[in-house]
Write an enzyme that holds these catalytic residues in place. Sequence first.
Site, PDB file in Angstrom:
ATOM      1  N   HIS A 137      -2.996 -21.634 -42.012  1.00  0.00           N
ATOM      2  CA  HIS A 137      -2.786 -20.889 -40.768  1.00  0.00           C
ATOM      3  C   HIS A 137      -3.856 -21.211 -39.729  1.00  0.00           C
ATOM      4  CE1 HIS A 137       0.515 -17.897 -41.529  1.00  0.00           C
ATOM      5  NE2 HIS A 137       0.307 -18.336 -42.766  1.00  0.00           N
ATOM      6  N   HIS A 240      -6.904 -24.331 -51.106  1.00  0.00           N
ATOM      7  CA  HIS A 240      -5.927 -23.471 -50.429  1.00  0.00           C
ATOM      8  C   HIS A 240      -4.598 -24.212 -50.428  1.00  0.00           C
ATOM      9  CE1 HIS A 240      -5.127 -20.060 -47.623  1.00  0.00           C
ATOM     10  NE2 HIS A 240      -4.127 -20.859 -47.255  1.00  0.00           N
TER      11      HIS A 240
END
Length: 701
Positions: A137, A240
């Site tokens: 993000h 991630h």
Amino acid sequence: MSDNEAPPPTIRSAYQEDIIRILVATDNHIGYLERDPIRGQDSINTFKEILQLAVKHDVDMILLGGDLFHENRPSRDCLYQVMALLREYTFGDKPVQLELLSNPDDGRAEGYSFPAVNYEDSNLNIAIPVFSIHGNHDDPQGAGPEGALCALDVLSVSGLINYMGKFDLPLSSASNPNPVEGDSGISIRPVLLRKGQTRLGLYGVGNVKDARMHFELRSNRVRMYMPSDKEDWFNVLVVHQNRVPHPPTPAVPEGLFDDCIDLVVWGHEHDCRIVPEPVAGRPYHITQPGSSVATSLGEGEGLEKHVALLQIHNKEFELKPLPLRTVRPFMLGDIFLAEAAEEEGFDVSDQIAVGKFLRARRTRLWDERNAHAVEEGEEELPRMLPLVRLKVDTTNVPAMSNPIRFGQEFTGRIANPRDVLSFHRSKARSAASRTATSADQPELSIDDPDLTTSEKLAKVRVQTLVQEYLAAQELQVLGEAGMNEAIRMFVEKDDGWAIQTHVSNALRALMKGVQENGEVDEEELDDVLVKLKEQHNHEYLEKARMGKTAKGKGKDKASVQADSDADSMLMEVDGGEDDGSDFDEPVPPPKKKKAAPVKKAAPAKKGRGKKAVASESEEVVELDEDDDEEEDEAPPKVTKKTNRAAVLSQPAKKTLAKKTGTKGKAGQGTLSFAPSGRSSTRAAATRAKGKMANVVELDSD
């Protein structure tokens, strides 16, 4: 530490002076629904609680596993609150007990003198250092003079966090999960820390496309620079990535990491699984703290939210979950409408009966949480409106009421009145209505008469709808391919500027094309526009096919907006070179700082009042690369430091002119990690003059 141990790992006995205490959190998603009048402050309130827990438990550092921000371009209000909280809770006179053994200048902003690690800066008074990687993000984007940047870069140069795990992948293979020849893969340089007798190596890898990461791991192309005595270090890898496949997106297998890793901190997955999980056939464990705020109303978000307190002593560790009290309660229920009506004796259209059940359930959950907190001596918190999602099976029910109108009955009593209900039907339908998806037709057609509205909403994919809609519109000015990509960026990346940027670029390109045609009659203008649109659309598809489009909107070219599927950490390779990544250079840029003048300048921290932590000796840690063949072939060329920002659009000549002083050596490449004993906890240098240097050679696996 064995994979077959049933109980979680623990520390049997240790001196408190040797234990490294780390607060671990991932996926904070600050800024999620920030304009919502009820839920707008949920993410920032929980982040504040996380920082307060770090102070309460007297941790040595905070480790964040990506997605600190929910949007790639967080709002000013969002940045303001995060920076204020970090300054409030991580600055102070508390001595930093972690001694930095790696080079504090490794990864610093190019062209500036301050170190990359904030507590090594004599101008800053850091009490709790924060280390973080980026997620999917808040990943770096753009192609400005400083390269791809993200919000973490802003926090890093402000001295609030220590940004790690940022590296660059060649632009030529950005859109291709299988890299081209000359691309050397991913190189990871550690942050080496020591407290007493415990030595910790932090290896951060920011988010990469899952298909690309899978390929790199499977092909053994991920090189980790480790100390030569790596068995004596506790090595933590922070990633991630997708841990579970979410079709059509693949996942990264758990068992492909290096055996020298002791613990993997896994970000991106939102369900909380803090208890260390062994990996079959591997010596390491995986912990998954999960998100600190619910960004969807799925089952994984329904688990109670925690952060982890990680304690490390030599090669032993233990993890303790710390519950988050400021997280909004979330209740998820499945209801089969026909059965519930018979068992409970109520009509599904009776919103009053359903409301009584929801209010009772909400009150009981919050009271249990407060009672447990009061037992531990904490303050009681006021009740929060809960998140409620009811998945209602409407099989054999002819019609249902409007779910939004139904939710309005609970305005002021729940936090999500607009999406409290989710209607679905079981798949036991007639054979005529069950049509398999074929390769010739899209997965979902908005004109399919056999699907109800609720089924369309449950199965819809934005990209499929956009393609169908644009194909039916016969756009005369904007190309379908670029517009489809811009809308996908807007939806999936929450990039509010994607569509506007694409439209502006496309119109500018069309105007330029019209001007190049000279004077055009009004009757011929439509034909010229159609030809230009087809030309630009063809160029976009060609560049996407060749893998030449870069992620983001940074390239302001006449063709189209760049490909958003490109890896977030991209770098334009020097023209005419085959080396792909600068990590393959025999002599990394930090090598030129081997003379210690930078280190001797650090004692400017006098008057800080922090006690000394480290030893008197000076350590020089060298990283050796195993790929001698590549080093022998590499000519002495100039490279640019890549773990801060990659300049995507600069030509090779400018890069060479900028780095004329960098010298390469054809022999074995080394990286000097120079700091050791500090007379103060935030200084990179040592005042021990005349002491013999302790040289430790490190290998690159």
